[in-house]
Design a protein around this motif. Sequence first.
Motif, PDB file in Angstrom:
ATOM      1  N   LEU A 234      18.032 -74.571 -86.356  1.00 40.89           N
ATOM      2  CA  LEU A 234      16.885 -75.359 -86.817  1.00 40.89           C
ATOM      3  C   LEU A 234      15.733 -75.323 -85.810  1.00 40.89           C
ATOM      4  O   LEU A 234      14.567 -75.323 -86.201  1.00 40.89           O
ATOM      5  N   ILE A 235      16.070 -75.297 -84.525  1.00 47.70           N
ATOM      6  CA  ILE A 235      15.018 -75.213 -83.513  1.00 47.70           C
ATOM      7  C   ILE A 235      14.344 -73.846 -83.563  1.00 47.70           C
ATOM      8  O   ILE A 235      13.117 -73.729 -83.531  1.00 47.70           O
ATOM      9  N   GLY A 236      15.155 -72.789 -83.650  1.00 48.16           N
ATOM     10  CA  GLY A 236      14.609 -71.441 -83.644  1.00 48.16           C
ATOM     11  C   GLY A 236      13.935 -71.053 -84.939  1.00 48.16           C
ATOM     12  O   GLY A 236      12.966 -70.292 -84.947  1.00 48.16           O
ATOM     13  N   GLY A 237      14.439 -71.580 -86.054  1.00 48.43           N
ATOM     14  CA  GLY A 237      13.906 -71.232 -87.366  1.00 48.43           C
ATOM     15  C   GLY A 237      14.998 -70.670 -88.249  1.00 48.43           C
ATOM     16  O   GLY A 237      15.562 -69.612 -87.941  1.00 48.43           O
ATOM     17  N   LEU A 238      15.330 -71.369 -89.317  1.00 52.61           N
ATOM     18  CA  LEU A 238      16.410 -70.958 -90.211  1.00 52.61           C
ATOM     19  C   LEU A 238      16.117 -69.592 -90.814  1.00 52.61           C
ATOM     20  O   LEU A 238      15.085 -69.380 -91.436  1.00 52.61           O
ATOM     21  N   GLY A 239      17.041 -68.663 -90.604  1.00 53.82           N
ATOM     22  CA  GLY A 239      16.891 -67.322 -91.153  1.00 53.82           C
ATOM     23  C   GLY A 239      16.280 -66.323 -90.189  1.00 53.82           C
ATOM     24  O   GLY A 239      16.258 -65.131 -90.467  1.00 53.82           O
ATOM     25  N   SER A 240      15.801 -66.788 -89.038  1.00 51.87           N
ATOM     26  CA  SER A 240      15.167 -65.899 -88.067  1.00 51.87           C
ATOM     27  C   SER A 240      16.170 -65.494 -86.997  1.00 51.87           C
ATOM     28  O   SER A 240      16.764 -66.352 -86.331  1.00 51.87           O
ATOM     29  N   PHE A 241      16.357 -64.191 -86.806  1.00 56.43           N
ATOM     30  CA  PHE A 241      17.285 -63.719 -85.785  1.00 56.43           C
ATOM     31  C   PHE A 241      16.725 -63.981 -84.384  1.00 56.43           C
ATOM     32  O   PHE A 241      17.459 -64.386 -83.483  1.00 56.43           O
ATOM     33  N   SER A 242      15.434 -63.751 -84.198  1.00 55.82           N
ATOM     34  CA  SER A 242      14.811 -64.053 -82.908  1.00 55.82           C
ATOM     35  C   SER A 242      14.906 -65.548 -82.620  1.00 55.82           C
ATOM     36  O   SER A 242      15.183 -65.961 -81.490  1.00 55.82           O
ATOM     37  N   GLY A 243      14.682 -66.345 -83.661  1.00 54.03           N
ATOM     38  CA  GLY A 243      14.773 -67.789 -83.508  1.00 54.03           C
ATOM     39  C   GLY A 243      16.173 -68.242 -83.141  1.00 54.03           C
ATOM     40  O   GLY A 243      16.348 -69.175 -82.341  1.00 54.03           O
ATOM     41  N   ALA A 244      17.196 -67.585 -83.703  1.00 58.28           N
ATOM     42  CA  ALA A 244      18.586 -67.937 -83.386  1.00 58.28           C
ATOM     43  C   ALA A 244      18.864 -67.705 -81.907  1.00 58.28           C
ATOM     44  O   ALA A 244      19.508 -68.527 -81.244  1.00 58.28           O
ATOM     45  N   MET A 245      18.375 -66.575 -81.374  1.00 55.63           N
ATOM     46  CA  MET A 245      18.581 -66.278 -79.962  1.00 55.63           C
ATOM     47  C   MET A 245      17.858 -67.282 -79.073  1.00 55.63           C
ATOM     48  O   MET A 245      18.448 -67.861 -78.151  1.00 55.63           O
ATOM     49  N   VAL A 246      16.584 -67.501 -79.360  1.00 56.06           N
ATOM     50  CA  VAL A 246      15.788 -68.433 -78.549  1.00 56.06           C
ATOM     51  C   VAL A 246      16.343 -69.850 -78.661  1.00 56.06           C
ATOM     52  O   VAL A 246      16.483 -70.565 -77.656  1.00 56.06           O
ATOM     53  N   GLY A 247      16.680 -70.267 -79.881  1.00 54.21           N
ATOM     54  CA  GLY A 247      17.216 -71.607 -80.090  1.00 54.21           C
ATOM     55  C   GLY A 247      18.535 -71.818 -79.371  1.00 54.21           C
ATOM     56  O   GLY A 247      18.767 -72.869 -78.762  1.00 54.21           O
ATOM     57  N   GLY A 248      19.422 -70.808 -79.417  1.00 54.79           N
ATOM     58  CA  GLY A 248      20.715 -70.925 -78.751  1.00 54.79           C
ATOM     59  C   GLY A 248      20.568 -71.065 -77.247  1.00 54.79           C
ATOM     60  O   GLY A 248      21.191 -71.942 -76.627  1.00 54.79           O
ATOM     61  N   ILE A 249      19.756 -70.211 -76.646  1.00 58.86           N
ATOM     62  CA  ILE A 249      19.546 -70.273 -75.195  1.00 58.86           C
ATOM     63  C   ILE A 249      18.853 -71.572 -74.811  1.00 58.86           C
ATOM     64  O   ILE A 249      19.182 -72.201 -73.792  1.00 58.86           O
ATOM     65  N   PHE A 250      17.899 -72.017 -75.645  1.00 63.13           N
ATOM     66  CA  PHE A 250      17.197 -73.282 -75.403  1.00 63.13           C
ATOM     67  C   PHE A 250      18.186 -74.449 -75.378  1.00 63.13           C
ATOM     68  O   PHE A 250      18.147 -75.292 -74.473  1.00 63.13           O
ATOM     69  N   VAL A 251      19.095 -74.487 -76.346  1.00 59.75           N
ATOM     70  CA  VAL A 251      20.082 -75.572 -76.407  1.00 59.75           C
ATOM     71  C   VAL A 251      21.026 -75.504 -75.213  1.00 59.75           C
ATOM     72  O   VAL A 251      21.327 -76.522 -74.575  1.00 59.75           O
ATOM     73  N   GLY A 252      21.508 -74.295 -74.896  1.00 54.49           N
ATOM     74  CA  GLY A 252      22.425 -74.142 -73.777  1.00 54.49           C
ATOM     75  C   GLY A 252      21.813 -74.571 -72.453  1.00 54.49           C
ATOM     76  O   GLY A 252      22.428 -75.302 -71.666  1.00 54.49           O
ATOM     77  N   LEU A 253      20.597 -74.117 -72.198  1.00 53.56           N
ATOM     78  CA  LEU A 253      19.926 -74.478 -70.944  1.00 53.56           C
ATOM     79  C   LEU A 253      19.618 -75.973 -70.874  1.00 53.56           C
ATOM     80  O   LEU A 253      19.835 -76.614 -69.833  1.00 53.56           O
TER      81      LEU A 253
END
Length: 295
Positions: A234-253
């Motif tokens: 949801l942070i990166g953007g539903l359906g966006s592969f780039s968003g999934a990567m950025v969102g995942g790293i953002f949450v982890g950090l």
Amino acid sequence: MNFESFVQLVIQGVNMGLVYALMALAVSLIWNAAGIFNFAQGDLLTWGGYVMLTFCNLLGLPYYVSFISSLGMMAILGFLLSKLYFYPLIIKKANPHIILIGTVALSVIIKNSVLKIWGAQAQRFDHPFGNTPIHFGKVSVMPYQVANIIIITSLVVLLQFFLRKSVTGIAMRAVAQNSIASSLMGVKVDQIVAITFSVSTILACIGGILISPSIPLTANMGGTLATKAFAAVLIGGLGSFSGAMVGGIFVGLSEVIFSSLFASTYKDVFTFTLMAIVLVVKPGGIFKAEISEKV
């Protein structure tokens, strides 16, 4: 906090964030192909970890043989779930809310099957990375963290190459854009959806295997990780592969750094507060996917 401690926290956060990103990618793949938000994705991760445990500990196979065997078994499971459970609902134009509830039901089934087969006790399997820290100057890093970062980054690059260069990958992207038009152009949508589910389940399996040095296997493990992955989506953007990567790293950090500065008990509150802020400011997420709306 000194510089060395900060670097170690960043590596730890990126390690966890890439696992979240892997799950977020799996969720995005299924959403794009079938318009399904799969709440069972975390439990498929759990299944993948326990399948690996079975091959490694119970059957005594080498780690890499167990790894490949687990991916193959989970790929078959994803294919069967699509063919026997999800795609019939899609073909019959079931209410999207019914399908959503169906993924919750599947989550409960998988979780209880884990408890029945492997029990409730937390378990681990041996990994080949070793437990001796690697030192870069004054910075100490666990070898499995370095391995996870390299493996997941390489996997994401290969996945992007597959989606953009292979015939099957291009068909998957076409179905994501417009399944009806793809069908008229000769694409077998049911087969592509099934392959997408297989790829998504493989990603979940890899996540379950790679997270095991950090978190022991339990029946509820996947559900906990899935909430972070959904936040990443949801942070990166539903359906966006780039968003999934950025969102995942953002949450982890964010959760690792917050835990080091404040009480770790409230790290989830912090993560989801950030998610709420991002969604208020930019409802489509950081990278809004240009995918036609699923009906």
